[in-house]
Scaffold this motif. Structure first.
Motif, mmCIF file in Angstrom:
data_model
loop_
_atom_site.group_PDB
_atom_site.id
_atom_site.type_symbol
_atom_site.label_atom_id
_atom_site.label_comp_id
_atom_site.label_asym_id
_atom_site.label_seq_id
_atom_site.Cartn_x
_atom_site.Cartn_y
_atom_site.Cartn_z
ATOM 1 N N GLN A 232 0.808 -1.239 0.088
ATOM 2 C CA GLN A 232 -0.195 0.037 0.277
ATOM 3 C C GLN A 232 1.075 1.244 0.186
ATOM 4 O O GLN A 232 0.712 2.189 -0.504
ATOM 5 N N PHE A 233 2.218 1.234 0.812
ATOM 6 C CA PHE A 233 2.790 2.391 0.989
ATOM 7 C C PHE A 233 3.462 2.533 -0.629
ATOM 8 O O PHE A 233 3.438 3.843 -0.976
ATOM 9 N N LEU A 234 3.840 1.625 -1.102
ATOM 10 C CA LEU A 234 4.315 1.819 -2.559
ATOM 11 C C LEU A 234 3.326 2.324 -3.653
ATOM 12 O O LEU A 234 3.827 3.041 -4.266
ATOM 13 N N VAL A 235 2.245 1.600 -3.374
ATOM 14 C CA VAL A 235 1.409 2.188 -4.466
ATOM 15 C C VAL A 235 0.910 3.493 -4.430
ATOM 16 O O VAL A 235 0.848 4.328 -5.324
ATOM 17 N N ASN A 236 0.784 3.930 -2.932
ATOM 18 C CA ASN A 236 0.558 5.358 -2.750
ATOM 19 C C ASN A 236 1.601 6.319 -3.086
ATOM 20 O O ASN A 236 1.419 7.498 -3.835
ATOM 21 N N ALA A 238 3.804 5.754 -5.670
ATOM 22 C CA ALA A 238 3.760 5.845 -7.183
ATOM 23 C C ALA A 238 2.614 6.486 -7.569
ATOM 24 O O ALA A 238 2.642 7.530 -8.616
ATOM 25 N N THR A 239 1.434 6.676 -6.885
ATOM 26 C CA THR A 239 0.313 7.330 -7.249
ATOM 27 C C THR A 239 0.835 8.774 -7.227
ATOM 28 O O THR A 239 0.282 9.551 -8.018
ATOM 29 N N GLY A 240 1.191 9.222 -6.061
ATOM 30 C CA GLY A 240 1.447 10.503 -5.785
ATOM 31 C C GLY A 240 2.667 10.969 -6.774
ATOM 32 O O GLY A 240 2.556 12.320 -7.363
ATOM 33 N N LEU A 241 3.579 10.247 -7.113
ATOM 34 C CA LEU A 241 4.430 10.436 -8.201
ATOM 35 C C LEU A 241 3.942 10.845 -9.549
ATOM 36 O O LEU A 241 4.223 11.671 -10.480
#
Length: 622
Positions: A232-236, A238-241
């Motif tokens: 979840q941390f990596l997905v968030n 990546a979404t922010g980037l």
């Protein structure tokens, strides 16, 4: 008797209420202590794999932990500095957009027929601030005596703060977040250092009696939580980037700020990303005199969220978090009430931890039932519950969804047969009414007909009580015979191509046999059924023993049918010596009978499921 029961139940209920109130009070009044500790434990799930990787490289435990925490600290400080700079730049640039904002508020006010302009409270004050003209001349004030006077503008200058006073004011404003961050990192360091010790303590607390099972459960729970939080941390991130890059290409100011806000707010279920989207869209509307930039900004958020939610997240950790949608919303409301904005961000991780704990700790099982995504009823229970309501359509829909990945035989083993045993238990105990009996009967017949490929399964059948009368199996058999012919098919077939299924006596065995025939026919095997009484009659015209390859004897009560099964196998062996003799034993899955005494030396194969006997028949018929 009832007074004694009430006297025992009332203190237990009172104790439960007092315990719940105590826990809520501790969570609320102890939030200043519990929030940093909770943040530290959740961060430990994120950093634990990194710490293990550093230790595999040869670093010591303390060095690995300190290096991990140092990397996180430097990263957060750098990100915080950039965000503070972005906020300052946005605050400095807002006055330049005041005319654009005022013009668009006027347009929205006209479109909404004055609704925007009539807003009160803080929103109305903000709108008035943006819509009033800058530098407008003050208007005369009418006095009580009828004269008009011009107001005199008075400027109030606060005395300049001394250096130490300014320093104290700055320190007072930044001390609370620094204090919280310091507690978080101190606790985080000790949690990572004592990771093994904390795990052992939890194992002893959760149940040291079965050390192996508890250890496996704790390790599995820790790995699941760590994997989910990291994903979840990596997905968030990546979404922010992606939002940062997209907004930068569109020309929206402070793109890093909106990207970081998206990454953080996405921890808030369902609405978090749209909170960031609204803020970025409002700024885009303020920058651009038209509406195209605002619409493109909103479209960017929509496209990125659809891609992430529908393609990336399902591959990393499934379509959902393992929590029911309602529990996600309720937990967000609860934790935000208890711990404010921090609780809102942590609501999903906290609730997921409670659900995982409920999965492995018996005393907390209620948490998994209440908040977990797993259905409250098992599939057989749900089948029987819908059958009691007469809702065959829903049962068929659920069955077809199940059979997208499973076979008909597996569905009958895992769902249909256990549900039939549940119905049989209530029938024996006279726990269902005549109307419920009719609904269950009709539903079972409709479901079996539908799963067997009968396109007219939904047609209303005449009311009957086949559950206690002629039997569901016999009615289904007669329905099949009406479609396939008197002898369930032609006898002009190759030798050894027929599988003959024979029930041992009871109506339940007849139903189980009919289900077996339909399962085999669904796999293009020429299966037919005959009762023991019909076998004693002369064979039908044109029938030949050489047509039969396998004889399946079916029992749903193997413990009581042992002698009957042995006698039937002996009789079939004498009558059809060239055939394979199969025994299908289908006891109730809820009673777990010991079938070690049921030994049938004359049987070529003994099966305890439809799936197993299907594979045995397919191998034999090759």
């Amino acid at each position: 008797m009832s007074d004694t029961l009430a006297s025992r139940t009332l203190p237990g209920a009172v104790a439960g209420l007092v315990g719940t109130a105590t826990v809520l009070a501790l969570l609320y009044f102890g939030r200043d202590v519990l929030i940093p500790i909770t943040l530290a434990f959740i961060l430990s799930f994120l950093l634990a794999p990194f710490v293990r990787a550093l230790r595999h490289l040869g670093l010591g435990p303390t060095t690995s932990v300190c290096a991990s925490v140092l990397v996180v600290t430097v990263s957060l400080v750098a990100i915080g500095a950039v965000l503070v700079q972005q906020v300052g730049m946005m605050g400095a640039s807002l006055p330049k957009y005041q005319d654009t904002i005022a013009a668009k508020i006027e347009i929205l006010n006209e479109l909404t027929r004055g609704t925007i302009g009539s807003l009160g409270g803080p929103a109305g004050d903000l709108i008035d601030h943006f819509t009033q003209e800058n530098g407008a001349a003050p208007q005369p004030v009418q006095l009580a005596d009828g004269t008009a006077r011009m107001p005199v503008l008075v400027e109030i200058h606060e005395p300049a703060l001394k250096p130490f006073q300014l320093l104290a004011k700055v320190a007072a404003s930044v001390w609370p977040p620094l204090e919280t961050a310091g507690i978080v990192f101190v606790v985080l360091i000790f949690v990572l250092l004592e990771h093994e010790s904390l795990r052992d303590r939890f194992i002893r607390l959760a149940g040291g009696g079965d050390l192996r099972a508890t250890t496996l459960a704790v390790n599995d729970a820790g790995e699941r939580l760590s994997r989910f939080f990291i994903s979840q941390f990596l997905v968030n991130i990546a979404t922010g980037l992606a939002i940062w890059l997209g907004l930068a290409l569109l020309g929206v100011g402070q793109a890093p700020l909106w990207g970081a806000m998206t990454a953080v707010l996405r921890f808030i279920p369902y609405v978090g990303v749209w909170m960031a989207a609204v803020c970025a869209t409002v700024l885009a509307a303020a920058v651009d005199p038209g509406w195209s930039l605002a619409l493109m900004t909103l479209g960017l958020f929509l496209a990125v969220e659809i891609i992430v939610a529908q393609t990336i997240e399902p591959k990393l950790y499934g379509h959902t978090t393992g929590l029911s949608p309602l529990s996600v919303v309720v937990s967000a409301i609860f934790w935000s009430w208890i711990w404010g904005p921090v609780g809102l961000v942590l609501s999903t991780p906290l609730t997921l931890c409670l659900v995982v704990a409920g999965r492995y700790i018996r005393a907390l099982k209620v948490l998994e039932i209440m908040f977990g995504e797993l259905p409250a009823l098992t599939m057989p229970q749900n089948f029987y519950q819908r059958a009691l309501s007469g809702d065959a359509h829903e049962i068929v829909t659920s069955a077809k969804r199940y059979m997208q990945h499973k076979s008909l035989a597996e569905y009958c083993d895992g769902v249909l047969l256990p549900a039939l045993h549940l119905a049989n238990f209530d029938l024996k105990d006279a726990a269902i009414t005549a109307d419920e009996e009719e609904k269950v009967t009709s539903s079972i017949i409709a479901v079996i007909e539908a799963l067997s490929g009968n396109p007219k399964w939904w047609k209303k059948r005449k009311r009957s009580t086949v559950l206690t009368g002629g039997g569901i199996g016999r009615e289904l058999r007669e329905s099949r015979i009406s479609d396939t012919g008197k002898y369930q098919g032609s006898f002009d077939v190759p030798a050894g191509s027929v599988v003959l299924s024979v029930p041992l006596g009871s109506q339940s065995a007849e139903l189980a046999t009919e289900i077996l025939v339909r399962i085999l026919r669904e796999q293009k095997i020429d299966a037919r059924s005959r009762t023991m009484d019909e076998l004693a009659e002369p064979p039908p015209p044109g029938a030949s023993p050489e047509l039969v390859s396998i004889v399946c004897l079916v029992s749903v009560d193997p413990l009581n049918d042992c002698d009957k099964m042995s006698a039937a196998l002996e009789k079939m062996r004498a009558r059809l010596p060239h055939c394979k003799q199969f025994a299908l034993l289908l006891p109730s899955p809820f009673e777990n009978p010991d079938l070690k005494t049921c030994v049938f030396p004359l049987a070529d194969h003994v099966s305890r499921s439809y799936d197993d006997i299907l594979h045995a028949c397919q191998l034999t018929m090759k």
